[in-house]
Design a protein around this motif. Structure first.
Motif, mmCIF file in Angstrom:
data_model
loop_
_atom_site.group_PDB
_atom_site.id
_atom_site.type_symbol
_atom_site.label_atom_id
_atom_site.label_comp_id
_atom_site.label_asym_id
_atom_site.label_seq_id
_atom_site.Cartn_x
_atom_site.Cartn_y
_atom_site.Cartn_z
ATOM 1 N N PRO A 156 0.817 -1.213 0.000
ATOM 2 C CA PRO A 156 0.000 0.000 0.000
ATOM 3 C C PRO A 156 0.850 1.263 0.000
ATOM 4 C CG PRO A 156 0.083 -0.928 2.199
ATOM 5 C CD PRO A 156 0.789 -1.912 1.299
ATOM 6 N N VAL A 157 0.327 2.310 -0.598
ATOM 7 C CA VAL A 157 1.006 3.599 -0.621
ATOM 8 C C VAL A 157 0.850 4.282 0.740
ATOM 9 C CG1 VAL A 157 0.968 5.916 -1.625
ATOM 10 C CG2 VAL A 157 0.723 3.905 -3.098
ATOM 11 N N THR A 158 1.934 4.835 1.263
ATOM 12 C CA THR A 158 1.863 5.565 2.525
ATOM 13 C C THR A 158 1.059 6.848 2.332
ATOM 14 O OG1 THR A 158 4.014 4.699 3.214
ATOM 15 C CG2 THR A 158 3.211 6.650 4.357
ATOM 16 N N ARG A 159 0.181 7.138 3.304
ATOM 17 C CA ARG A 159 -0.690 8.300 3.202
ATOM 18 C C ARG A 159 -0.592 9.175 4.448
ATOM 19 N NH1 ARG A 159 -4.524 4.295 0.837
ATOM 20 N NH2 ARG A 159 -4.509 4.725 -1.407
ATOM 21 N N MET A 160 -0.776 10.463 4.230
ATOM 22 C CA MET A 160 -0.977 11.405 5.318
ATOM 23 C C MET A 160 -2.474 11.695 5.383
ATOM 24 S SD MET A 160 0.551 15.250 5.930
ATOM 25 C CE MET A 160 -0.052 15.819 4.331
ATOM 26 N N VAL A 161 -3.085 11.425 6.533
ATOM 27 C CA VAL A 161 -4.527 11.584 6.689
ATOM 28 C C VAL A 161 -4.818 12.761 7.607
ATOM 29 C CG1 VAL A 161 -6.678 10.491 7.424
ATOM 30 C CG2 VAL A 161 -4.875 9.104 6.356
ATOM 31 N N PRO B 241 -7.463 11.783 3.101
ATOM 32 C CA PRO B 241 -6.213 11.011 2.939
ATOM 33 C C PRO B 241 -5.458 11.465 1.672
ATOM 34 C CG PRO B 241 -8.166 9.591 3.167
ATOM 35 C CD PRO B 241 -8.634 10.967 2.820
ATOM 36 N N ILE B 242 -4.171 11.699 1.822
ATOM 37 C CA ILE B 242 -3.343 12.202 0.720
ATOM 38 C C ILE B 242 -2.184 11.252 0.486
ATOM 39 C CG2 ILE B 242 -1.872 14.119 -0.028
ATOM 40 C CD1 ILE B 242 -3.638 15.892 1.864
ATOM 41 N N ASP B 243 -2.077 10.722 -0.739
ATOM 42 C CA ASP B 243 -0.953 9.845 -1.096
ATOM 43 C C ASP B 243 0.345 10.635 -1.040
ATOM 44 O OD1 ASP B 243 -2.726 7.815 -1.510
ATOM 45 O OD2 ASP B 243 -2.596 7.823 -3.702
ATOM 46 N N ILE B 244 1.339 10.085 -0.349
ATOM 47 C CA ILE B 244 2.641 10.751 -0.291
ATOM 48 C C ILE B 244 3.474 10.391 -1.516
ATOM 49 C CG2 ILE B 244 4.759 11.049 1.062
ATOM 50 C CD1 ILE B 244 3.085 10.422 3.539
ATOM 51 N N SER B 245 3.262 9.199 -2.060
ATOM 52 C CA SER B 245 3.953 8.814 -3.289
ATOM 53 C C SER B 245 3.555 9.760 -4.408
ATOM 54 C CB SER B 245 3.594 7.381 -3.674
ATOM 55 O OG SER B 245 4.122 7.052 -4.932
ATOM 56 N N ARG B 246 4.536 10.145 -5.216
ATOM 57 C CA ARG B 246 4.263 11.088 -6.291
ATOM 58 C C ARG B 246 4.057 10.393 -7.630
ATOM 59 N NH1 ARG B 246 1.973 14.407 -3.882
ATOM 60 N NH2 ARG B 246 2.110 15.798 -5.669
ATOM 61 N N GLY B 247 3.639 9.127 -7.606
ATOM 62 C CA GLY B 247 3.384 8.410 -8.847
ATOM 63 C C GLY B 247 4.118 7.091 -8.869
ATOM 64 N N PRO B 248 3.819 6.217 -9.886
ATOM 65 C CA PRO B 248 4.452 4.893 -9.978
ATOM 66 C C PRO B 248 5.970 4.981 -9.973
ATOM 67 C CG PRO B 248 2.633 5.096 -11.528
ATOM 68 C CD PRO B 248 2.853 6.465 -10.958
ATOM 69 N N GLY B 249 6.599 4.161 -9.125
ATOM 70 C CA GLY B 249 8.055 4.119 -9.057
ATOM 71 C C GLY B 249 8.677 5.325 -8.395
ATOM 72 N N ASN B 250 7.865 6.182 -7.802
ATOM 73 C CA ASN B 250 8.375 7.411 -7.200
ATOM 74 C C ASN B 250 7.810 7.538 -5.785
ATOM 75 O OD1 ASN B 250 9.665 9.850 -6.890
ATOM 76 N ND2 ASN B 250 8.122 11.027 -7.983
ATOM 77 N N VAL C 295 -8.111 11.498 -1.374
ATOM 78 C CA VAL C 295 -8.941 12.643 -1.761
ATOM 79 C C VAL C 295 -8.777 12.934 -3.247
ATOM 80 C CG1 VAL C 295 -8.886 13.715 0.507
ATOM 81 C CG2 VAL C 295 -7.104 14.259 -1.150
ATOM 82 N N ARG C 296 -9.779 13.577 -3.824
ATOM 83 C CA ARG C 296 -9.739 14.003 -5.214
ATOM 84 C C ARG C 296 -9.269 15.448 -5.287
ATOM 85 N NH1 ARG C 296 -15.867 12.476 -6.340
ATOM 86 N NH2 ARG C 296 -15.909 13.544 -4.314
ATOM 87 N N THR C 297 -8.816 15.845 -6.462
ATOM 88 C CA THR C 297 -8.244 17.185 -6.614
ATOM 89 C C THR C 297 -9.260 18.281 -6.338
ATOM 90 O OG1 THR C 297 -8.715 17.046 -8.989
ATOM 91 C CG2 THR C 297 -6.502 16.423 -8.262
ATOM 92 N N GLU C 298 -10.570 18.017 -6.569
ATOM 93 C CA GLU C 298 -11.575 19.046 -6.308
ATOM 94 C C GLU C 298 -11.862 19.216 -4.821
ATOM 95 O OE1 GLU C 298 -13.921 15.305 -7.639
ATOM 96 O OE2 GLU C 298 -12.036 16.329 -8.114
ATOM 97 N N GLU C 299 -11.340 18.304 -3.989
ATOM 98 C CA GLU C 299 -11.586 18.389 -2.545
ATOM 99 C C GLU C 299 -10.494 19.170 -1.818
ATOM 100 O OE1 GLU C 299 -11.831 14.297 -1.557
ATOM 101 O OE2 GLU C 299 -13.892 14.066 -2.247
ATOM 102 N N VAL C 300 -9.293 19.155 -2.365
ATOM 103 C CA VAL C 300 -8.175 19.865 -1.736
ATOM 104 C C VAL C 300 -7.276 20.482 -2.801
ATOM 105 C CG1 VAL C 300 -8.111 18.396 0.321
ATOM 106 C CG2 VAL C 300 -6.727 17.792 -1.664
ATOM 107 N N ASN C 301 -6.618 21.559 -2.420
ATOM 108 C CA ASN C 301 -5.549 22.128 -3.237
ATOM 109 C C ASN C 301 -4.227 21.832 -2.526
ATOM 110 O OD1 ASN C 301 -7.398 23.247 -5.075
ATOM 111 N ND2 ASN C 301 -7.625 25.098 -3.838
ATOM 112 N N ILE C 302 -3.273 21.233 -3.241
ATOM 113 C CA ILE C 302 -2.021 20.794 -2.617
ATOM 114 C C ILE C 302 -0.841 21.460 -3.304
ATOM 115 C CG2 ILE C 302 -0.520 18.836 -2.096
ATOM 116 C CD1 ILE C 302 -2.987 17.054 -2.139
ATOM 117 N N ILE C 303 0.008 22.071 -2.500
ATOM 118 C CA ILE C 303 1.322 22.533 -2.969
ATOM 119 C C ILE C 303 2.353 21.618 -2.327
ATOM 120 C CG2 ILE C 303 2.980 24.427 -2.979
ATOM 121 C CD1 ILE C 303 0.647 26.355 -2.775
ATOM 122 N N PHE C 304 3.188 20.991 -3.159
ATOM 123 C CA PHE C 304 4.109 19.961 -2.674
ATOM 124 C C PHE C 304 5.554 20.329 -2.981
ATOM 125 C CE2 PHE C 304 6.644 16.211 -3.822
ATOM 126 C CZ PHE C 304 6.664 15.555 -2.616
#
Length: 359
Positions: A282-287, A300-309, A335-344
């Protein structure tokens, strides 16, 4: 033929008799000592090496977070050949008072340092080669925010004919924490345009789920998680095993609205390079969990930035989050993009400090 064999054995016997008479008992003891020297130096502190060993001044660049300190150093020196056998071991219990002097015998060497292991000097397994370190692992439950386990490795070249290395450049040994750092730098709640505009998030907390809680001292960056805790939700039994549960959970004391909070909430876990979100990896998440109008929601926000990353040790993953609508009722649905705005942002959370060490 039989006569020649007997005669040969007699000659060999006379040879060994002559040889034994030619050496004093002290010489024999000296030979035996040289044969067992690697085993003797394993437990020594400071290390002991022959007087003829090459020595050179070198600088260790100890890399660490600005918020951390070093309580102990376990220093292993291995032969840099096909055997990679242990040449010397040294334990430093007070690095701030250490004069930086350690010893090694001549030849190509590999030095490996482990800081803040919380393993007693006599509790290390019988390390006899560099391959032995591959079996050593640490648990997240025993980690410390201020003194995380850190490791570093470098190669030391063989000595020249004068044994002094004139002009040899200093050797840098970067020390990196086994953990990775997840930072929630700011959090804002703005329900503008929603029927519940003006509502605030109360009873909020931030925590990590699908956390890799075991890591080997030697592990490749592409390694999969070995042991998952908080699998899909916040598990109070998993939290109870932590020396410091604040490593993976933070309660937010005030409600969250348009004014937001800027607290630099820092959470920690071991790397997870899972290429896809699956039951086994499973992908590690920050909830982010909280209540809106008295009902509990999750973001819940996936910390992984995509496959293999995925997420790597010694890295800091920084988030600025703006929540724009109610979340899910399941902490394991991203979460979906319309639910939160994320700057990473992703960056290294270590810095260098120099120590002088002699070989």
């Amino acid at each position: 033929m039989k006569h020649e064999s007997v005669k040969c054995r007699e000659l060999i016997s006379k040879f060994y008799t002559l040889l034994s008479c030619s050496f004093s008992s002290w010489s024999v003891l000296g030979i035996i000592f040289l044969n067992i020297l690697p085993a003797v130096t394993y437990g020594c502190s400071p290390a002991i090496v022959p007087d003829t060993a090459s020595r050179t001044a070198t600088t260790l660049s100890i890399t660490k977070s600005p918020h951390t300190a070093m309580q102990t150093l376990d220093i292993f020196v291995f032969r840099d050949d096909e055997t990679r056998l242990l040449d010397c071991y040294q334990r430093v219990d007070q690095p701030e008072k250490w004069d930086g002097r350690i010893m090694s015998s001549a030849g190509n060497r590999i030095i490996h340092i482990c800081a803040n292991s919380r393993t007693g000097k006599g509790e290390w397994p019988l390390i006899r080669s560099i391959h032995s370190l591959e079996k050593i692992s640490f648990n997240l439950e025993d980690e410390s925010r201020e003194n995380p386990v850190m490791t570093g490795e470098a190669k030391i070249p063989a000595s020249g004919p004068d044994f002094m290395y004139p002009g040899l450049p200093n050797t840098e040994i970067p020390m990196s924490p086994l953990t990775c750092e997840i930072v929630l730098r700011s959090l804002i709640c703005d329900f503008k345009g929603r029927p519940y505009d003006g509502e605030r998030i109360t009873d909020a907390k931030v925590y990590l789920t699908n956390v890799n809680a075991t890591r080997r001292l030697y592990s490749s960056e592409g390694s999969m998680p070995e042991r998952i805790i908080n699998a899909g939700f916040l598990n109070r039994y998993d939290l109870a095993r932590f020396r410091d549960s604040s490593l993976i959970i933070k309660h937010i004391d005030k409600s969250i609205g348009k004014d937001g909070i800027q607290e630099d909430i820092r959470l920690y876990c071991y790397p997870n390079m899972a290429e896809e979100d699956s039951p086994g990896t499973p992908v590690t998440r920050m909830v982010i969990e909280g209540k809106v109008s008295g009902k509990t929601y999750y973001w819940p926000i996936d910390i992984s930035r995509g496959p293999g990353n995925g997420i790597s040790g010694g890295k800091s993953y920084i988030f600025d989050i703006k929540i724009t609508r109610k979340g899910t009722t399941d902490p394991d649905i991203p979460v979906r993009t319309e639910e939160v705005n994320i700057i990473f942002e992703e960056e290294s959370w270590i810095e260098k400090e120099g120590y002088t060490v002699g070989f």
